[in-house]
Enzyme design. Structure first.
Site, PDB file in Angstrom:
ATOM      1  N   GLY A 161       0.782  -1.233   0.000  1.00 37.37           N
ATOM      2  CA  GLY A 161       0.000   0.000   0.000  1.00 37.37           C
ATOM      3  C   GLY A 161       0.811   1.280   0.000  1.00 37.37           C
ATOM      4  CB  THR A 162       4.279   2.274  -0.939  1.00 35.99           C
ATOM      5  OG1 THR A 162       4.390   1.743  -2.257  1.00 35.99           O
ATOM      6  CG2 THR A 162       4.941   1.345   0.059  1.00 35.99           C
TER       7      THR A 162
ATOM      8  CG  LEU B 270     -10.816  -5.369 -11.896  1.00 39.83           C
ATOM      9  CD1 LEU B 270     -11.155  -3.910 -12.136  1.00 39.83           C
ATOM     10  CD2 LEU B 270     -11.120  -5.755 -10.451  1.00 39.83           C
TER      11      LEU B 270
ATOM     12  CG  MET C 172      -1.359  -8.589  -6.046  1.00 42.26           C
ATOM     13  SD  MET C 172      -0.405  -7.718  -7.319  1.00 42.26           S
ATOM     14  CE  MET C 172       0.498  -9.091  -8.012  1.00 42.26           C
TER      15      MET C 172
ATOM     16  CG  HIS D 178       2.523  -2.416 -15.380  1.00 41.14           C
ATOM     17  ND1 HIS D 178       2.152  -3.656 -14.884  1.00 41.14           N
ATOM     18  CD2 HIS D 178       3.637  -2.613 -16.111  1.00 41.14           C
ATOM     19  CE1 HIS D 178       3.017  -4.554 -15.311  1.00 41.14           C
ATOM     20  NE2 HIS D 178       3.922  -3.953 -16.062  1.00 41.14           N
TER      21      HIS D 178
ATOM     22  CG  ASN E  97      -3.203  -1.326 -12.747  1.00 37.87           C
ATOM     23  OD1 ASN E  97      -3.089  -1.406 -11.519  1.00 37.87           O
ATOM     24  ND2 ASN E  97      -2.486  -2.088 -13.575  1.00 37.87           N
TER      25      ASN E  97
END
Ligand code: GRF
Length: 200
Positions: free
Chosen positions: A11-12, A92, A89, A108, A106
């Protein structure tokens, strides 16, 4: 606008978003954080910041779509306008993607479409890349393949190690994810096919 962050791990990125909201750099409210792993540090970070943290156990659902419907029920209850995936992770379902088209982002850790998948930093390192980077994109039906919102390159220097590269990538993520979210909040992103136009 209300946003929801989905996270599975440390969760950074979530933390960077929380901090950007509290500094007023993202003019939105984080209504809730959804996690699919009970021990995700991201859920603790949410609670610590006074944000509702919801753990949804994938084992309670018979399909990806059923899990997603549960998540969507939270989004609807909280009137969420943007879903931010930050180290989430799980894939969907097409149902979710269609319902929230161009409203799910998102991040990446590579310059997509290079090095898709779960180990983008290591894969770029092992390939011997001289330049890699970070991509923020909308989600579509294919993995790591939706329209690109922002990209930022990161140089791989002679003195770098995999660990120092990871640090540089994460620092870059924490800078551009809040930026991309705020562009969305300000209504400045216009999706035309694969191209995302950033309005002045
Ligand atoms: C980040 O490297 C992000 O690019 C990838 O997963 C990682 C999540 O890290 N999708 P964190 O949980 O935000 O620290």
């Amino acid at each position: 606008m209300n946003i929801a962050v989905f996270a599975s791990g440390k969760g950074t990125n979530l933390q960077a978003i929380i901090d950007a909201v509290s500094r007023g750099e993202i003019k939105a409210v984080i209504s809730l954080v959804i996690g699919d792993r009970s021990n995700a540090k991201a859920l603790d970070r949410a609670k610590k910041a006074g944000i509702k943290a919801v753990y949804i156990n994938p084992r309670d659902f018979s399909s990806r779509e059923e899990f997603d419907k549960k998540a969507i029920s939270y989004l609807e209850k909280n009137n969420v306008g943007l879903v931010v995936l930050a180290g989430f992770m799980r894939l969907l379902s097409p149902y979710f993607v269609k319902k929230y088209r161009n409203r799910i982002m998102n991040i990446h850790p590579s310059l997509l479409p290079a090095f898709k998948g779960t180990s983008g930093i290591k894969d770029a390192w092992e390939y011997g890349m001289k330049i890699t980077g970070v991509t923020v994109h909308f989600i579509n039906e294919d993995l790591d393949a939706g329209p690109i919102i922002l990209q930022k390159p990161v140089m791989i220097e002679e003195t770098d190690t995999l660990e120092s590269l990871e640090e540089k990538i994460h620092r870059t993520e924490h800078q551009i994810y809040p930026e991309a979210i705020n562009l969305f909040i300000e209504g400045r992103l216009e999706v035309k096919g694969r191209r995302v136009k950033i309005r002045e």
